[in-house]
Design a protein around this motif. Structure first.
Motif, mmCIF file in Angstrom:
data_model
loop_
_atom_site.group_PDB
_atom_site.id
_atom_site.type_symbol
_atom_site.label_atom_id
_atom_site.label_comp_id
_atom_site.label_asym_id
_atom_site.label_seq_id
_atom_site.Cartn_x
_atom_site.Cartn_y
_atom_site.Cartn_z
ATOM 1 N N GLU A 223 0.831 -1.216 0.000
ATOM 2 C CA GLU A 223 0.000 0.000 0.000
ATOM 3 C C GLU A 223 0.867 1.269 0.000
ATOM 4 O O GLU A 223 0.616 2.214 -0.742
ATOM 5 C CB GLU A 223 -0.906 -0.048 1.239
ATOM 6 N N PHE A 224 1.919 1.260 0.830
ATOM 7 C CA PHE A 224 2.711 2.495 0.966
ATOM 8 C C PHE A 224 3.555 2.758 -0.269
ATOM 9 O O PHE A 224 3.729 3.899 -0.697
ATOM 10 C CB PHE A 224 3.557 2.448 2.245
ATOM 11 N N ILE B 230 0.769 15.082 1.273
ATOM 12 C CA ILE B 230 0.711 13.635 1.535
ATOM 13 C C ILE B 230 1.809 13.194 2.497
ATOM 14 O O ILE B 230 2.934 13.665 2.394
ATOM 15 C CB ILE B 230 0.866 12.868 0.200
ATOM 16 N N GLY B 231 1.497 12.287 3.413
ATOM 17 C CA GLY B 231 2.526 11.638 4.216
ATOM 18 C C GLY B 231 2.294 11.693 5.710
ATOM 19 O O GLY B 231 2.844 10.885 6.448
ATOM 20 N N ASP B 232 1.507 12.622 6.182
ATOM 21 C CA ASP B 232 1.253 12.671 7.623
ATOM 22 C C ASP B 232 -0.186 12.228 7.880
ATOM 23 O O ASP B 232 -0.875 11.756 6.981
ATOM 24 C CB ASP B 232 1.533 14.086 8.164
ATOM 25 N N ASP B 233 -0.647 12.373 9.115
ATOM 26 C CA ASP B 233 -2.006 11.920 9.432
ATOM 27 C C ASP B 233 -3.068 12.829 8.841
ATOM 28 O O ASP B 233 -4.172 12.396 8.533
ATOM 29 C CB ASP B 233 -2.172 11.825 10.951
ATOM 30 N N LEU C 253 -2.960 17.515 -5.062
ATOM 31 C CA LEU C 253 -3.363 16.319 -4.313
ATOM 32 C C LEU C 253 -2.677 16.367 -2.949
ATOM 33 O O LEU C 253 -1.446 16.433 -2.880
ATOM 34 C CB LEU C 253 -2.937 15.063 -5.086
ATOM 35 N N LEU D 147 -7.982 11.970 -2.361
ATOM 36 C CA LEU D 147 -8.430 10.881 -3.217
ATOM 37 C C LEU D 147 -8.553 9.615 -2.381
ATOM 38 O O LEU D 147 -7.539 9.107 -1.889
ATOM 39 C CB LEU D 147 -7.393 10.653 -4.327
ATOM 40 N N ILE E 177 1.194 4.183 -2.845
ATOM 41 C CA ILE E 177 0.891 5.597 -2.585
ATOM 42 C C ILE E 177 2.089 6.466 -2.972
ATOM 43 O O ILE E 177 1.942 7.504 -3.629
ATOM 44 C CB ILE E 177 0.541 5.807 -1.089
ATOM 45 N N PHE F 166 1.137 8.339 -6.316
ATOM 46 C CA PHE F 166 0.429 9.542 -5.862
ATOM 47 C C PHE F 166 1.367 10.566 -5.221
ATOM 48 O O PHE F 166 1.440 11.689 -5.695
ATOM 49 C CB PHE F 166 -0.743 9.153 -4.962
ATOM 50 N N LEU G 239 -9.271 5.914 -2.859
ATOM 51 C CA LEU G 239 -9.275 5.022 -4.010
ATOM 52 C C LEU G 239 -9.475 3.594 -3.538
ATOM 53 O O LEU G 239 -8.721 3.103 -2.692
ATOM 54 C CB LEU G 239 -7.914 5.175 -4.710
ATOM 55 N N GLY H 113 -3.751 14.299 -0.049
ATOM 56 C CA GLY H 113 -3.920 13.141 0.822
ATOM 57 C C GLY H 113 -4.967 12.209 0.263
ATOM 58 O O GLY H 113 -5.474 12.419 -0.850
ATOM 59 N N GLY H 114 -5.270 11.174 1.033
ATOM 60 C CA GLY H 114 -6.278 10.235 0.561
ATOM 61 C C GLY H 114 -6.267 8.957 1.352
ATOM 62 O O GLY H 114 -5.776 8.915 2.483
ATOM 63 N N ASP H 115 -6.791 7.915 0.731
ATOM 64 C CA ASP H 115 -6.841 6.616 1.364
ATOM 65 C C ASP H 115 -6.829 5.592 0.249
ATOM 66 O O ASP H 115 -7.360 5.851 -0.844
ATOM 67 C CB ASP H 115 -8.129 6.505 2.214
ATOM 68 N N THR H 116 -6.216 4.438 0.490
ATOM 69 C CA THR H 116 -6.105 3.421 -0.553
ATOM 70 C C THR H 116 -6.527 2.087 0.028
ATOM 71 O O THR H 116 -5.961 1.644 1.023
ATOM 72 C CB THR H 116 -4.646 3.354 -1.070
#
Ligand code: ADP
Ligand code: MG
Length: 325
Positions: free
Chosen positions: A3-4, A27-30, A118, A88, A7, A11, A90, A120-123
């Motif tokens: 997953e990482f 992207i990258g933090d909480d 972009l 995003l 991302i 992304f 996804l 952040g997001g979730d995969t």
């Protein structure tokens, strides 16, 4: 690929995820951190696209990336907001490198043309679906809402209508066509350009606005309800592209009235703003007016009432018995 790594590769490393004004942390933090300029309000909107419902299961991922972001950013345009960032979420059946590469490229291309990053997001794994949340900023108190249309205002749209609906049979593989007209319609379907500059120009001028996603009549109904007024649409004034007319002939007007996927702005404004609108936005067209009353009326060139075609797309409409079929 974990997953990482996914991302990071597709992304975090994408052009659209690089440093941008207003993005304190991406992207990258909480959480991501966004910083609207002083005196600005945050505008945000979220949209989900599900494979087999909003796009064909097997469509090109580059086109899907472009379209997914365009339809979301269009909501910022409709409020007169300036884009800041987007997330995003996804859900993918599997991590297919060629698919991800194309998707990230399409996303980045549209992000660049809309100046949005972009952040952040979730995969997750599962049936293909995308949820995009867009964030923008708008001067406090100046956002364009659906609620301010007044009797006497003109009703306008930002450009040709029905192109997305005209493209749909091509997108779904129900109809085959080649040549300039088909290319134009497919481009309008897969890469509708959000009318951001028009939306920003309308701040302080338009009394109500939205982006047309479910069909002109259905969306005008939203302005009518929110404003407590009646919107009259004059059939002969509908702007129809030559490509749409070439491809669907007589059905062009129905595509414009009831088809979805236009992503043009519809707005109301006082007639005093018309000369400036026409000078600045030659593609914008007056299609009717606001009168006292409620709902939406369709008129012919002589001002006689016409029967509107079936309304735009609504999820759950059948469950609720809203549509006869
Ligand atoms: P958390 O466990 O804290 O929710 P995640 O492991 O889901 O964080 O994600 C790690 C980082 O990667 C976060 O900053 C998140 O916003 C980002 N991220 C995850 N998926 C995506 C994606 N599809 N696109 C962009 N950023 C993503
Ligand atoms: Mg997460």
């Amino acid at each position: 690929m974990g997953e990482f790594e996914l991302i990071r590769r597709y992304f975090a490393a994408a052009p659209c995820a690089q440093a941008a004004a207003g993005i304190v942390l991406g992207i990258g933090d909480d959480c991501a951190l966004l910083q609207p300029a002083p005196g600005m309000q945050l505008a945000l909107s979220t949209d989900t696209l599900v494979a087999g419902v909003h796009f064909p299961q097997s469509c090109d991922s580059f086109l899907l990336g472009q379209r997914a972001l365009a339809v979301s950013v269009s909501d910022l345009a409709a409020m007169g907001a300036v884009p800041l960032g987007f997330t995003l979420a996804l859900t993918l059946p599997d991590a297919e490198p060629a698919w991800l590469e194309g998707f990230a490229r399409g996303l980045s291309q549209m992000a660049q043309s809309c100046a949005i990053a972009l952040v952040g997001g979730d995969t997750t794994r599962g049936p293909l679906s995308l949820t995009l949340t867009v964030f923008g900023q708008v001067p406090a108190g100046q956002a364009l809402t659906r609620g301010g249309a007044r009797p006497g205002d003109l009703l306008c749209v930002g450009g040709s209508l029905g192109d997305g609906a005209g493209a749909l049979p091509l997108v779904l593989g129900e109809q085959r066509a080649e040549g300039e007209a088909a290319d134009y319609l497919l481009q309008r379907y897969w890469a509708p350009q959000p009318q951001l500059a028009l939306g920003q120009w309308l701040r302080g001028r338009a009394t109500a606005a939205l982006d047309i996603s479910d069909g002109l009549l259905a969306d005008c109904g939203h302005i009518a309800t929110a404003s407590g007024a009646c919107l009259q649409v004059e059939l002969p004034r509908l702007p129809l592209s030559p490509a749409l007319q070439a491809l669907v002939g007589e059905r062009a007007r129905d595509c414009a009235l009831a088809g979805g996927d236009d992503y043009r702005l519809a707005f109301t404004l006082a007639a005093e703003h018309l000369p400036a609108l026409q000078a600045q936005w030659p593609e914008a067209v007056v299609i009717g007016r606001v009168v006292a009353g409620q709902g939406v009326q369709l008129l012919d060139g002589q001002g006689h009432l016409l029967e509107p075609p079936r309304a735009g797309y609504q999820h759950f409409a059948q469950d609720l018995g809203l549509h006869g079929d």
